[in-house]
Design a protein around this motif. Structure first.
Motif, PDB file in Angstrom:
ATOM      1  N   SER A  62       0.821  -1.209   0.000  1.00  0.00           N
ATOM      2  CA  SER A  62       0.000   0.000   0.000  1.00  0.00           C
ATOM      3  C   SER A  62       0.858   1.263   0.000  1.00  0.00           C
ATOM      4  O   SER A  62       0.422   2.304  -0.496  1.00  0.00           O
ATOM      5  CB  SER A  62      -0.947   0.001   1.203  1.00  0.00           C
ATOM      6  OG  SER A  62      -0.213   0.106   2.401  1.00  0.00           O
ATOM      7  N   THR A  63       2.078   1.178   0.518  1.00  0.00           N
ATOM      8  CA  THR A  63       2.950   2.351   0.522  1.00  0.00           C
ATOM      9  C   THR A  63       3.587   2.587  -0.836  1.00  0.00           C
ATOM     10  O   THR A  63       3.648   3.719  -1.314  1.00  0.00           O
ATOM     11  CB  THR A  63       4.056   2.176   1.591  1.00  0.00           C
ATOM     12  OG1 THR A  63       3.444   2.017   2.867  1.00  0.00           O
ATOM     13  CG2 THR A  63       4.982   3.365   1.620  1.00  0.00           C
ATOM     14  N   LYS A 103      -1.669   4.472  -5.316  1.00  0.00           N
ATOM     15  CA  LYS A 103      -1.693   5.933  -5.332  1.00  0.00           C
ATOM     16  C   LYS A 103      -2.949   6.405  -4.615  1.00  0.00           C
ATOM     17  O   LYS A 103      -4.009   5.788  -4.742  1.00  0.00           O
ATOM     18  CB  LYS A 103      -1.700   6.445  -6.769  1.00  0.00           C
ATOM     19  CG  LYS A 103      -0.433   6.092  -7.511  1.00  0.00           C
ATOM     20  CD  LYS A 103      -0.476   6.598  -8.929  1.00  0.00           C
ATOM     21  CE  LYS A 103       0.794   6.184  -9.657  1.00  0.00           C
ATOM     22  NZ  LYS A 103       0.786   6.571 -11.061  1.00  0.00           N
ATOM     23  N   PRO A 104      -2.853   7.509  -3.871  1.00  0.00           N
ATOM     24  CA  PRO A 104      -4.052   8.013  -3.195  1.00  0.00           C
ATOM     25  C   PRO A 104      -5.093   8.477  -4.215  1.00  0.00           C
ATOM     26  O   PRO A 104      -4.758   9.070  -5.241  1.00  0.00           O
ATOM     27  CB  PRO A 104      -3.541   9.180  -2.356  1.00  0.00           C
ATOM     28  CG  PRO A 104      -2.201   9.515  -2.893  1.00  0.00           C
ATOM     29  CD  PRO A 104      -1.669   8.310  -3.583  1.00  0.00           C
ATOM     30  N   VAL A 105      -6.332   8.186  -3.930  1.00  0.00           N
ATOM     31  CA  VAL A 105      -7.410   8.490  -4.858  1.00  0.00           C
ATOM     32  C   VAL A 105      -8.227   9.681  -4.386  1.00  0.00           C
ATOM     33  O   VAL A 105      -8.620  10.533  -5.164  1.00  0.00           O
ATOM     34  CB  VAL A 105      -8.325   7.256  -5.031  1.00  0.00           C
ATOM     35  CG1 VAL A 105      -9.506   7.580  -5.922  1.00  0.00           C
ATOM     36  CG2 VAL A 105      -7.533   6.092  -5.581  1.00  0.00           C
TER      37      VAL A 105
END
Length: 65
Positions: free
Chosen positions: A36-37, A41-43
């Motif tokens: 996850s890191t 990518k942040p959404v």
């Protein structure tokens, strides 16, 4: 032929193999954290606006200040 499971036997087996369960849990958690890191990518994004000034109270009305 009926087999009976003894509770003491089951608990002793779990205690003997507990370290395997804990190691798998730690490795799995580390793998998911790394994935996850590095690979996702942040959404979503959020923005906040804080309004500090309050309107003036009307005559005869109550004021919180």
């Amino acid at each position: 032929m009926t087999k009976e499971l003894d509770l003491k036997l089951i608990v002793s087996l779990i205690r003997k193999k507990l370290w395997i369960v804990l190691v798998i849990g730690v490795i799995g958690t580390a793998a998911i954290g790394a994935y996850s890191t590095w690979f996702t990518k942040p959404v979503y994004q959020a923005y906040t606006k804080l309004i500090v000034n309050s309107p003036v109270a009307k005559a005869g009305g109550s004021s919180l200040i």
